[in-house]
Design a protein around this motif. Structure first.
Motif, mmCIF file in Angstrom:
data_model
loop_
_atom_site.group_PDB
_atom_site.id
_atom_site.type_symbol
_atom_site.label_atom_id
_atom_site.label_comp_id
_atom_site.label_asym_id
_atom_site.label_seq_id
_atom_site.Cartn_x
_atom_site.Cartn_y
_atom_site.Cartn_z
ATOM 1 N N ASP A 1 0.858 -1.228 -0.069
ATOM 2 C CA ASP A 1 -0.139 0.066 -0.148
ATOM 3 C C ASP A 1 0.893 1.384 0.055
ATOM 4 O O ASP A 1 0.724 2.193 0.937
ATOM 5 N N ARG A 2 1.587 1.415 -0.930
ATOM 6 C CA ARG A 2 2.557 2.522 -1.190
ATOM 7 C C ARG A 2 3.467 2.709 0.204
ATOM 8 O O ARG A 2 3.962 3.683 0.113
ATOM 9 N N GLN A 3 3.949 1.614 0.600
ATOM 10 C CA GLN A 3 4.969 1.690 1.681
ATOM 11 C C GLN A 3 5.940 0.682 1.366
ATOM 12 O O GLN A 3 5.616 -0.646 1.165
ATOM 13 N N LEU A 4 7.165 1.123 1.680
ATOM 14 C CA LEU A 4 8.347 -0.090 1.628
ATOM 15 C C LEU A 4 8.531 -0.278 3.157
ATOM 16 O O LEU A 4 8.763 0.218 3.955
ATOM 17 N N VAL A 5 8.304 -1.696 3.210
ATOM 18 C CA VAL A 5 8.411 -2.407 4.465
ATOM 19 C C VAL A 5 9.626 -3.198 4.567
ATOM 20 O O VAL A 5 9.787 -4.101 3.944
ATOM 21 N N ILE A 6 10.492 -2.895 5.489
ATOM 22 C CA ILE A 6 11.882 -3.869 5.691
ATOM 23 C C ILE A 6 11.728 -4.545 6.909
ATOM 24 O O ILE A 6 11.716 -3.809 7.894
ATOM 25 N N ARG A 7 11.697 -5.764 6.932
ATOM 26 C CA ARG A 7 11.637 -6.628 8.262
ATOM 27 C C ARG A 7 12.882 -7.369 8.576
ATOM 28 O O ARG A 7 13.518 -7.799 7.463
ATOM 29 N N GLY A 8 13.249 -7.614 9.648
ATOM 30 C CA GLY A 8 14.347 -8.453 9.873
ATOM 31 C C GLY A 8 14.141 -9.295 11.023
ATOM 32 O O GLY A 8 13.431 -8.684 12.166
ATOM 33 N N ARG A 9 14.384 -10.757 10.884
ATOM 34 C CA ARG A 9 14.379 -11.429 12.152
ATOM 35 C C ARG A 9 15.507 -12.428 12.060
ATOM 36 O O ARG A 9 15.484 -13.273 11.312
ATOM 37 N N GLN A 10 16.292 -12.435 13.103
ATOM 38 C CA GLN A 10 17.247 -13.083 13.300
ATOM 39 C C GLN A 10 16.910 -14.518 14.276
ATOM 40 O O GLN A 10 15.923 -14.232 14.871
ATOM 41 N N ARG A 11 17.499 -15.502 13.862
ATOM 42 C CA ARG A 11 17.157 -16.789 14.376
ATOM 43 C C ARG A 11 18.025 -16.909 15.668
ATOM 44 O O ARG A 11 19.265 -16.426 15.806
ATOM 45 N N ASP A 12 17.660 -17.126 16.791
ATOM 46 C CA ASP A 12 18.312 -17.431 18.179
ATOM 47 C C ASP A 12 19.244 -18.810 18.132
ATOM 48 O O ASP A 12 18.725 -19.958 17.959
ATOM 49 N N ASP A 13 20.623 -18.615 17.563
ATOM 50 C CA ASP A 13 21.343 -19.781 17.561
ATOM 51 C C ASP A 13 21.958 -19.920 18.795
ATOM 52 O O ASP A 13 23.158 -20.599 18.632
ATOM 53 N N SER A 14 21.740 -19.893 19.874
ATOM 54 C CA SER A 14 22.403 -19.979 21.019
ATOM 55 C C SER A 14 22.233 -21.630 21.848
ATOM 56 O O SER A 14 22.841 -21.618 22.876
ATOM 57 N N ASP A 15 21.576 -22.518 21.246
ATOM 58 C CA ASP A 15 21.545 -23.831 21.751
ATOM 59 C C ASP A 15 22.889 -24.316 21.993
ATOM 60 O O ASP A 15 23.945 -24.555 21.127
ATOM 61 N N GLY A 16 23.081 -24.714 23.161
ATOM 62 C CA GLY A 16 24.322 -25.281 23.592
ATOM 63 C C GLY A 16 25.431 -24.586 23.788
ATOM 64 O O GLY A 16 26.600 -24.937 24.281
ATOM 65 N N ARG A 17 25.255 -23.104 23.529
ATOM 66 C CA ARG A 17 26.354 -22.296 23.848
ATOM 67 C C ARG A 17 26.111 -21.779 25.408
ATOM 68 O O ARG A 17 25.010 -21.402 25.752
ATOM 69 N N VAL A 18 27.216 -21.357 25.814
ATOM 70 C CA VAL A 18 27.320 -20.715 27.210
ATOM 71 C C VAL A 18 27.948 -19.417 26.956
ATOM 72 O O VAL A 18 29.069 -19.143 26.696
ATOM 73 N N PHE A 19 27.060 -18.274 27.353
ATOM 74 C CA PHE A 19 27.810 -16.925 27.281
ATOM 75 C C PHE A 19 28.073 -16.370 28.549
ATOM 76 O O PHE A 19 27.397 -16.362 29.414
#
Length: 137
Positions: free
Chosen positions: A66-84
């Motif tokens: 509808d005459r709007q440029l929409v930019i979406r970003g969605r990162q996947r959480d890849d922290s499975d098994g990682r200890v920060f």
């Protein structure tokens, strides 16, 4: 005192849609993330650049709605098994909306060094002179 709007001004016929567009833009709620630049690259073209470090091409979606440029970003959480020990870089999502004027078309999108470039072009409208005949009533 009455509020004067674009749609109610006697010399501004047919601008009701522009008024709605301005209201919609004000309500779009774009936050400060991700940061972006808008540059004019020629008389009839523009480039929007978003800083999207950490996002892959498949994490981003660009649409025109509808005459709007929409930019979406969605990162996947890849922290499975990682200890920060410290996690300052969070997987986050965003939506940036840019209202496009009539005649502005979205060209290509290029990802380069953590920057997403979206090119826009504006078609130059033809000057049309129309003569209206007057008939007797």
């Amino acid at each position: 005192m009455t509020k004067l709007t674009l749609g109610s001004h006697p010399h501004m016929l047919g601008f009701e849609q522009l008024e709605r567009l301005l209201e919609r833009t004000a309500k779009s709620g774009n936050e400060g993330y991700p940061p972006f630049n808008i540059e004019q690259t020629s008389e009839q073209s523009y480039r929007i650049t978003l800083a999207v470090a950490g996002f892959a091409e498949e994490d981003l979606r660009i649409t025109v709605e509808d005459r709007q440029l929409v930019i979406r970003g969605r990162q996947r959480d890849d922290s499975d098994g990682r200890v920060f020990l410290h996690r300052g870089i969070a997987a986050r999502q965003f939506q940036r909306t840019f209202v496009l004027a009539e005649g502005v078309e979205v060209g290509e999108a290029v990802m380069e060094n953590g920057l997403l470039h979206v090119d826009l072009t504006r078609a130059v409208p033809e000057t049309v002179v129309q003569t209206i005949s007057i008939r007797k009533g």
